[in-house]
Design a protein around this motif. Structure first.
Motif, PDB file in Angstrom:
ATOM      1  N   UNK A 173     -16.388  -5.366   8.988  1.00  0.00           N
ATOM      2  CA  UNK A 173     -16.600  -4.316   7.915  1.00  0.00           C
ATOM      3  C   UNK A 173     -15.317  -3.453   7.698  1.00  0.00           C
ATOM      4  N   UNK A 174     -14.681  -3.084   8.769  1.00  0.00           N
ATOM      5  CA  UNK A 174     -13.732  -2.046   8.657  1.00  0.00           C
ATOM      6  C   UNK A 174     -12.470  -2.666   8.991  1.00  0.00           C
ATOM      7  N   UNK A 221     -18.383   1.168  12.770  1.00  0.00           N
ATOM      8  CA  UNK A 221     -19.135   1.906  11.708  1.00  0.00           C
ATOM      9  C   UNK A 221     -19.722   1.298  10.632  1.00  0.00           C
ATOM     10  N   UNK A 229     -10.040  -3.490   7.001  1.00  0.00           N
ATOM     11  CA  UNK A 229      -9.024  -2.771   6.272  1.00  0.00           C
ATOM     12  C   UNK A 229      -8.376  -1.674   7.057  1.00  0.00           C
ATOM     13  N   UNK A 258      -5.539  -9.934  -2.094  1.00  0.00           N
ATOM     14  CA  UNK A 258      -5.700  -8.350  -2.057  1.00  0.00           C
ATOM     15  C   UNK A 258      -5.631  -7.867  -0.510  1.00  0.00           C
ATOM     16  N   UNK A 259      -5.465  -6.423  -0.617  1.00  0.00           N
ATOM     17  CA  UNK A 259      -5.353  -5.935   0.791  1.00  0.00           C
ATOM     18  C   UNK A 259      -6.720  -6.318   1.688  1.00  0.00           C
ATOM     19  N   UNK A 260      -8.012  -6.313   1.048  1.00  0.00           N
ATOM     20  CA  UNK A 260      -8.967  -6.562   1.602  1.00  0.00           C
ATOM     21  C   UNK A 260      -9.170  -8.060   2.245  1.00  0.00           C
ATOM     22  N   UNK A 267     -20.668   1.335   5.468  1.00  0.00           N
ATOM     23  CA  UNK A 267     -20.734   0.598   4.102  1.00  0.00           C
ATOM     24  C   UNK A 267     -21.840  -0.647   4.330  1.00  0.00           C
ATOM     25  N   UNK A 303     -13.219   4.750  13.980  1.00  0.00           N
ATOM     26  CA  UNK A 303     -14.068   4.022  12.844  1.00  0.00           C
ATOM     27  C   UNK A 303     -14.437   2.500  13.516  1.00  0.00           C
ATOM     28  N   UNK A 338       0.808  -1.063  -0.094  1.00  0.00           N
ATOM     29  CA  UNK A 338       0.054  -0.172   0.045  1.00  0.00           C
ATOM     30  C   UNK A 338       0.962   1.151   0.119  1.00  0.00           C
ATOM     31  N   UNK A 398      -0.565  -4.564  -4.381  1.00  0.00           N
ATOM     32  CA  UNK A 398      -1.922  -4.597  -3.465  1.00  0.00           C
ATOM     33  C   UNK A 398      -3.079  -5.567  -3.909  1.00  0.00           C
TER      34      UNK A 398
END
Lengths: 601, 601
Positions: free
Chosen positions: B520-521, B590, B523, B444-446, B593, B585, B404, B439
């Protein structure tokens, strides 16, 4: 390909809800127009984009222009596309009727241009630069120059460029060395080298009109000794026919990472007697005139960046809806069907971020287009002055925020597609490459940040700054009537306080401290201001969405407005909080970059 | 070109100060080595890089491999470079003596490889993948497989690939459909399509050994029914000579944005009878084996990203020192000479940010190389287990943070060069394109973020998490003896508290709340953890720099260590504070999304 180039519902939102484009028809200049003609022009652009440019977009990217030592070659399909574009009259859409124009408002032409940009990449750059060139000449040239050059430029028979950058000084125009001297016939003769001249050579048009910055022999050093000249590729005879070559030699092509359809050239002026140049306006005022074009170009750069961001967003959104892959964390059963990747929270984050960036940037650049219209055609002089004040102040932000966040959006579009985003079967990698030029040309982000903090904020007793704050406060006022927006209203109020506090501190520091130190973190100031402006525009949109939701029953319409509210939420929760960190750096006059020594790197 | 590929002083710092590479020579495996042999190997790599790869780097980028319908063509200069690399033995540098190896420590081979990566771009990928392929077979293959395939792979006579991804499921390996079934002779026959297979076809080697994931007929659905096969391009006769073609057909090449020297292919296995495959290890354990290769590949991806970041940093640093342009805000006199652009505060910021990212990433990936060594060769089993625990836990961060932030560094390298950064006269635009794959591939980063939060943090009662925190606390302890580092020590302590608080909260939430929402967060969690790890490594370096400054009198040495301290300051002031926003977050779970609806986009 099923992905739409742009979201048409969203475009209508900008045109007829966020900005009251229909009301423009009450202005004398636009009295022949109505919503229908606006929509028709946009449709024409879309049709040309789809018919001529989309089919050759990838080919233009893969087959860069070549130089055989004598001339430049573009792919054969470019000429019919270029001609079709000129025949449509779209490049001169905003010009006066008497100059082949349609007297369209810039906001409409911006949206028409968006389709052409997406489909043509930088291929439409030839026409865009021609228009900017003609606009400058129309504003500052003598009647003679206008008659001779502006008419064929507007018709698309000639193409135009701006020739500023030189190999040895780049953005530092004060040091340019291209020279102009009078010959025995009283003609100015231009000698020097220019680089990065977009559209500097090609065979699309009968002639190419270069607007060249040069220093007349004996002129003052620095930016006060620079004059502007029309230097055509071919001289033009009295009867308007093309005459002799004018010592404008192509010395080479640059191979760019993106925007490959648009030649970037090194030009050599006057290798023998000197190229003949025609002075624009008065001597030594060239940079002033060029800024006329450059301010316009800066808005266009921001617009291009916003448009490519939207194109990548739409493409990756379509992909995410239609690509099945994997399962949610809550459902690990391998027998259950795969979900569309839009179901994955992180993909949704990447789409929401793109929406927040791309649509935020679009609102900003269209606001810029509207201001550039108002400063000329608003009903009263007061309104004109007000628009001019705002536009002048906001130009560095309108140029930079989309240029910085547009590529970030395109980066996320690639990531949504994964491996497929990295190959040229899909256009998102091209968008990413194309958009990367925008934080560089027409003044880098660093230069824009100095323009904002050292010039624009300070100017006229901070009149531009203050006028901008008043606009934001108006929206906060409107939003405070909406209970569901209370958190955003509060956040924006706080952000404004942070911005004001930081600005006051920096202005005081400028008066008392080392100016290099005070300006050292100007990019952070620009970032902070940009985020406040985008947050403001999102709040504006949220107010409209809230109002529309109260009345609209239509399911699709409701979904559209809910999306606006959710993107607002995203921006306020994931993006706006960053300003506190930028403010901290600025308020501490952080000297990390200043105390760093060259030999420590 | 005068810019160094890498900063040699910095490499020595990693090898002999941050990591005690010389001490490795006390281990039995490395007893033949000393500092001199390490340095010689690195020099050999540099020499091959300069002699064979640098001269063709741009040509490899511009002339992508082509497919004539039958076979793939690379530029002619590639084969001698490939051969020279194999003859040097560098690709198998870490392998056992009996397999053509040099038994070099991975950290040394990583640095040798860095030169090859910079000079060759992805051209060295053919060899890197071959080594990873051979390592997997050596670890999990039968003696028969090892004898038949590993020996020629180690010698570079054969090349290797990993063939996992399929068109219809991408990263979702659970859904792969390539099948294996036994024929009448008892051979496995493989049928299916694979995409994005790097080095899937070329004519550099006698044979290509594909490691293919496939599902044996009747195997369970999902990831528990996947087996691993050796599927060679050509069958090999009893006597070791190349035999018949094995139904591995190239169906096409992908055209990538970067890394263009390394073919990315679509392969079709078994279009007639089925390609013959040799089972690796046991049935249905294929993914487990593949993860052996994949974990190694993830460290390599992080390493590649860090290396390209350093290359861009060194190039733009050299440019900034030597390019005169403009004047400081405090000196507007047009008669004063231009300054080198490194004098401009914002250019210095962009260089410092690159230094913080690139050298931070380099420390991280070399720490990973060291752990991957320790888990096999440390003196005690306890040390091995400890290294394994840390490496297993940190792999998503070692893969992702450089992937990243490496591209962000390369983005800044372009910006330092301005317009010159956007054209291929300079390599920084290529670095930017090359690095953008990182990435994405090998998870992947996710996907890495889910691996970290949902698997690695939770695993073994958070043993990996806890072990990592203990390492960080050790450094805080050491740093607390240095008064001048007090602020960083305090900041890192606070950051650790934030990380701990967030982790505890998320673990509790996983037990009680909707798992999709809790993850969900993820990342943001990975971002936060990554920044804490990099801050930790910078503090480690700052401690060493402080110690060295207390004793070193040499001016250049002092400057080197001052640079380390200044980059630490940059990271702690400009980067680390971001973790507070990510934590916010995460601690609010949060749901922006999650509540977004598909039709609202």
């Amino acid at each position: 390909m099923s992905a739409p180039m742009l979201n048409e519902r969203d475009l209508a939102f900008y045109l007829y809800e966020l900005f009251d484009t229909q009301a423009l028809c009450q202005r004398e200049r636009y009295q022949d127009h109505d919503k229908q003609t606006f929509d028709e022009v946009i449709n024409t652009a879309k049709t040309i984009a789809e018919k001529y440019f989309m089919p050759i977009r990838q080919k233009l990217d893969v087959h860069q222009p070549t130089f055989d030592g004598t001339k430049v070659h573009l792919i054969d399909e470019m000429k019919p596309a270029y001609d079709a574009l000129n025949e449509s009259g779209l490049p001169s859409a905003c010009a006066d009727y008497e100059f082949n124009g349609m007297q369209l408002p810039p906001i409409v032409s911006s949206i028409a241009g968006a389709y052409l940009s997406i489909a043509g990449g930088n291929a439409v750059g030839y026409s865009m630069l021609t228009t900017a060139n003609a606009n400058l000449l129309a504003a500052h040239g003598s009647d003679e120059l206008i008659e001779k050059w502006v008419v064929p430029l507007r018709e698309g028979r000639y193409a135009g460029t701006m020739a500023m950058t030189e190999p040895d000084c780049g953005s530092g125009l004060a040091d340019l060395t291209t020279s102009a001297s009078k010959d025995e016939q009283g003609n100015y003769r231009i000698t020097g080298s220019k680089i990065f001249i977009s559209g500097g050579d090609h065979d699309l048009s009968e002639n190419i009109v270069h607007l060249v910055l040069a220093r007349i022999k004996g002129a003052p050093k620095g930016i006060k000794g620079i004059s502007l000249f029309v230097v055509p590729k071919f001289l033009v005879n009295e009867d308007g026919t093309i005459g002799d070559s004018n010592e404008v030699a192509l010395s080479g092509l640059f191979h760019k990472m993106g925007g490959r359809a648009h030649t970037s050239t090194a030009l050599s002026f006057g290798e023998d007697q000197g190229a003949i140049g025609y002075l624009v306006g008065e001597e030594n005022k060239g940079l002033q005139y060029m800024f006329h074009m450059m301010n316009e170009a800066r808005i266009l750069v921001g617009t291009g960046a916003a448009v490519i961001a939207n194109a990548g967003y739409q493409y990756s959104l379509d992909y995410a809806k239609n690509r099945p892959q994997g399962r949610l964390p809550s459902s690990k059963d391998p027998l259950s069907p795969m979900v569309s990747i839009i179901e994955h929270a992180d993909v949704r984050r990447m789409l929401l971020a793109q929406k927040a960036y791309a649509e935020g940037a679009m609102a900003l650049v269209l606001y810029g287009a509207q201001l550039s219209d108002d400063e000329k055609t608003a009903q009263t002089q007061e309104q004109k002055d007000h628009a001019h004040l705002l536009l002048d102040f906001l130009t560095p932000i309108i140029k930079t925020w989309p240029s910085e966040y547009g590529p970030k959006a395109n980066d996320l579009a690639i990531q949504v597609l994964g491996g497929h985003g990295y190959i040229n079967e899909h256009p998102v990698e091209m968008f990413y490459r194309d958009n990367r030029l925008n934080p560089i040309h027409e003044g880098t982000t660093g230069i824009q940040s100095l323009d904002l903090l050292a010039r624009k904020v300070v100017m006229n007793k901070q009149a531009g700054y203050k006028a901008t704050i008043v606009e934001i406060e108006k929206t906060i006022q409107q939003a405070s009537a909406h209970e569901s927006l209370a958190q955003y209203t509060q956040q924006l109020t706080n952000a404004l306080n942070t911005l004001n506090k930081t600005t006051v501190f920096l202005l005081q520091s400028m008066a008392t401290k080392d100016i290099d130190l005070v300006l050292a973190n100007s990019v952070q100031y620009l970032s902070m201001f940009g985020h406040v402006i985008i947050a403001w525009l999102w709040l504006k949109k949220a107010v409209l969405a809230n109002q529309a939701l109260a009345t609209s029953q239509h399911e699709e319409e409701q979904a559209f407005y809910q999306g606006k509210l959710q993107a607002t939420q995203y921006f306020y929760r994931y993006e706006l909080p960053q300003i506190s960190l930028w403010a901290e750096t600025l308020l501490s006059l952080d000297d990390t970059t200043m105390t760093m020594q060259e030999n420590w790197f």
